[in-house]
Design an enzyme around this catalytic site. Structure first.
Site, PDB file in Angstrom:
ATOM      1  N   ARG A 252       0.779  -1.128  -0.029  1.00 47.73           N
ATOM      2  CA  ARG A 252       0.121  -0.071  -0.084  1.00 47.73           C
ATOM      3  C   ARG A 252       0.964   1.275   0.192  1.00 47.73           C
ATOM      4  O   ARG A 252       1.603   1.522   1.073  1.00 47.73           O
ATOM      5  CB  ARG A 252      -0.794   0.193   1.234  1.00 47.73           C
TER       6      ARG A 252
ATOM      7  N   HIS B 203      -3.540   4.553   4.535  1.00 49.36           N
ATOM      8  CA  HIS B 203      -4.547   3.627   4.805  1.00 49.36           C
ATOM      9  C   HIS B 203      -5.913   3.991   3.833  1.00 49.36           C
ATOM     10  O   HIS B 203      -6.521   3.592   3.051  1.00 49.36           O
ATOM     11  CB  HIS B 203      -5.067   3.142   5.988  1.00 49.36           C
TER      12      HIS B 203
ATOM     13  N   TYR C 295       4.138   5.455  11.414  1.00 54.01           N
ATOM     14  CA  TYR C 295       4.266   4.188  11.952  1.00 54.01           C
ATOM     15  C   TYR C 295       5.007   3.243  11.152  1.00 54.01           C
ATOM     16  O   TYR C 295       5.364   2.093  11.117  1.00 54.01           O
ATOM     17  CB  TYR C 295       2.941   3.575  12.432  1.00 54.01           C
TER      18      TYR C 295
HETATM   19  C1  LIG Z   1     -14.864  -5.868  11.780  1.00 54.37           C
HETATM   20  C2  LIG Z   1     -14.082  -4.733  11.367  1.00 54.37           C
HETATM   21  N1  LIG Z   1     -13.049  -4.279  12.488  1.00 54.37           N
HETATM   22  C3  LIG Z   1     -12.228  -3.338  12.400  1.00 54.37           C
HETATM   23  C4  LIG Z   1     -12.674  -2.476  11.382  1.00 54.37           C
HETATM   24  C5  LIG Z   1     -11.709  -1.228  11.284  1.00 54.37           C
HETATM   25  N2  LIG Z   1     -10.722  -1.426  10.031  1.00 54.37           N
HETATM   26  C6  LIG Z   1     -11.095  -0.721   8.803  1.00 54.37           C
HETATM   27  S1  LIG Z   1      -9.920  -1.030   7.626  1.00 54.37           S
HETATM   28  C7  LIG Z   1      -8.848  -2.119   8.688  1.00 54.37           C
HETATM   29  C8  LIG Z   1      -7.619  -2.739   8.416  1.00 54.37           C
HETATM   30  C9  LIG Z   1      -7.847  -3.589   7.367  1.00 54.37           C
HETATM   31  O1  LIG Z   1      -6.554  -4.325   7.010  1.00 54.37           O
HETATM   32  P1  LIG Z   1      -6.505  -5.251   5.728  1.00 54.37           P
HETATM   33  O2  LIG Z   1      -7.371  -6.302   5.663  1.00 54.37           O
HETATM   34  O3  LIG Z   1      -5.036  -5.596   5.498  1.00 54.37           O
HETATM   35  O4  LIG Z   1      -7.022  -4.135   4.288  1.00 54.37           O
HETATM   36  P2  LIG Z   1      -6.451  -2.960   3.860  1.00 54.37           P
HETATM   37  O5  LIG Z   1      -7.019  -1.831   4.467  1.00 54.37           O
HETATM   38  O6  LIG Z   1      -4.771  -2.927   4.034  1.00 54.37           O
HETATM   39  O7  LIG Z   1      -6.408  -3.360   2.185  1.00 54.37           O
HETATM   40  C10 LIG Z   1      -9.651  -2.035  10.097  1.00 54.37           C
HETATM   41  C11 LIG Z   1      -9.116  -2.747  11.202  1.00 54.37           C
HETATM   42  C12 LIG Z   1     -13.608  -2.680  10.406  1.00 54.37           C
HETATM   43  N3  LIG Z   1     -13.725  -1.889   9.499  1.00 54.37           N
HETATM   44  N4  LIG Z   1     -14.242  -3.817  10.370  1.00 54.37           N
END
Ligand SMILES: Cc1ncc(C[n+]2csc(CCOP(=O)(O)OP(=O)(O)O)c2C)c(N)n1
Ligand SMILES: [Mg+2]
Length: 363
Positions: free
Chosen positions: A260, A264, A273
């Site tokens: 990425r 985010h 970080y």
């Molecule tokens: C069930 C749930 N827990 C927490 C969140 C908050 N949250 C949003 S994005 C994220 C990280 C996701 O990371 P990843 O699966 O690696 O996807 P990326 O955004 O890196 O594409 C979190 C914890 C959420 N949206 N849903």
């Protein structure tokens, strides 16, 4: 293990790669692809245009025109490669970052912007595009997708389902449950994990002790790691996995090893970080530059072609901005319209209550 060891720029040995960062074609015994120069130019155009859509969306958010935006920067090859592997009858379930896949499914990018502008609750008809709505609840779409795949199986249809999720999502219960269901029912599904090394500020080391693709073997189906910045490899690996699904061979987990490159979302500041050198190392593996180098070296495209794609991208960005700013604001009562597909007594009651409340304001 040193911090960053598993997410450095060195390609891990198990990685399927067909195009190096320098734009050299390499062979792989299990995955090959025969693309015409025209097809490669088309992939290049896709990559450039979706990056431009993303850039415009980030700018619109910064100017207060969108509430938030989740950038796909760096993940274009994973999304275009896998997206172009789909046939019209396959079904895709995205997260919130799959703007490149949306592009491949023919969703007008302004519809994505509408969602992030808060003027609609979804933006497109999933049936029209065979592209489900964006899902914010991490990992939940993997269960929806397995259910859909099992439906395809029961209809005896020759189609596959693909579901997108991130490295962080692999720690969710839903994702692990979906692996079990898909495995024991031999569902026609491809699990496409974009391992972009981060789940907001949480590094990959906090999700797993083994490469993510190896998790599949514990559930009883194949897993494969592909260079997620290599559009040829992503296309070849996804095509093969979709074909396996369509022909009764069950699920595959694809781990697209990528990065990425942006924040985010626009609410995030990654400089808090992660170190700058990590990003610099990944810039050398840019998914677009290697296709450009390949086209140049093989004289499959000249300056005129690259200039025309750049001009098209600029036009797309400008057009998107104009249409985004012209999106009509929703009417307050619209919120009740799409809760149920059929008339619903409680919705009627709540709508009239809310209408009465709105009437109370001075005009
Ligand atoms: C069930 C749930 N827990 C927490 C969140 C908050 N949250 C949003 S994005 C994220 C990280 C996701 O990371 P990843 O699966 O690696 O996807 P990326 O955004 O890196 O594409 C979190 C914890 C959420 N949206 N849903
Ligand atoms: Mg991630």
């Amino acid at each position: 293990m040193t911090v960053g060891a598993s997410r450095g720029a060195e390609a891990p040995p198990e990685l399927v790669q067909l195009l190096t960062p320098e734009g050299e074609r390499v062979e792989h015994p299990d995955y090959d692809i025969d693309l015409t120069p025209e097809e490669v130019r088309s992939l290049y155009r896709d990559l450039v245009l979706v990056r431009r859509v993303d850039l415009e969306a980030v700018a619109l958010q910064r100017q207060g025109e969108l509430g938030i935006w989740a950038s796909l920067l760096g993940q274009e090859a994973a999304q275009i490669g896998s997206g172009r592997a789909l046939t019209d009858t396959d079904m895709a379930f995205p997260t919130y970052r799959e703007h490149g896949v949306a592009w491949c499914r023919g969703v007008d990018p302004v519809k994505l912007l509408g969602l992030f502008r808060g003027v609609n609750h979804g933006g497109w008809d999933p049936k029209e595009h065979n592209f489900h709505l964006y899902t914010i609840v991490i990992g939940s779409q993997t269960l929806h997708a397995v259910g859909y795949a099992m439906g395809i199986q029961r209809d005896d249809a020759s189609a596959a389902t693909i579901v997108y999720f991130g490295d962080g999502a692999t720690s969710q219960g839903d994702v692990n449950e979906s692996f079990i269901w898909a495995s024991v029912f031999n569902a026609p599904i491809v699990f496409f994990c974009q391992n972009n090394q981060w789940a907001i500020s949480e590094p990959l080391e906090k999700q797993t002790r083994i490469p993510l693709y190896r998790r599949a073997s514990g559930f009883g189906f194949p897993g494969i790691r592909v260079d997620g910045n290599d559009v040829f490899a992503c296309l070849a690996v996804t095509r093969k996995a979709l074909e396996a699904a369509r022909t009764g061979q069950g699920p595959t987990l694809i781990e697209a090893f990528t990065y990425r490159m942006g924040a985010h979302t626009t609410t995030d500041d990654p400089t808090r970080y992660r170190v700058a050198s990590e990003l610099e190392a990944w810039k050398l593996k840019d998914p677009i530059e290697r296709v450009k180098a390949y086209l140049f070296k093989n004289e499959y495209a000249g300056q005129e072609f690259f200039d025309s794609v750049t001009a098209e991208a600029e036009q797309l960005g400008a057009d998107l901005r104009t249409r985004c700013l012209a999106l009509p604001d929703p009417q307050p009562l619209d919120i009740f319209d799409h809760v149920y597909s059929e008339p619903h007594a409680l919705m009627d009651q709540e709508r009239s209550q809310f209408a009465g409340y709105l009437e109370g304001f001075e005009k």
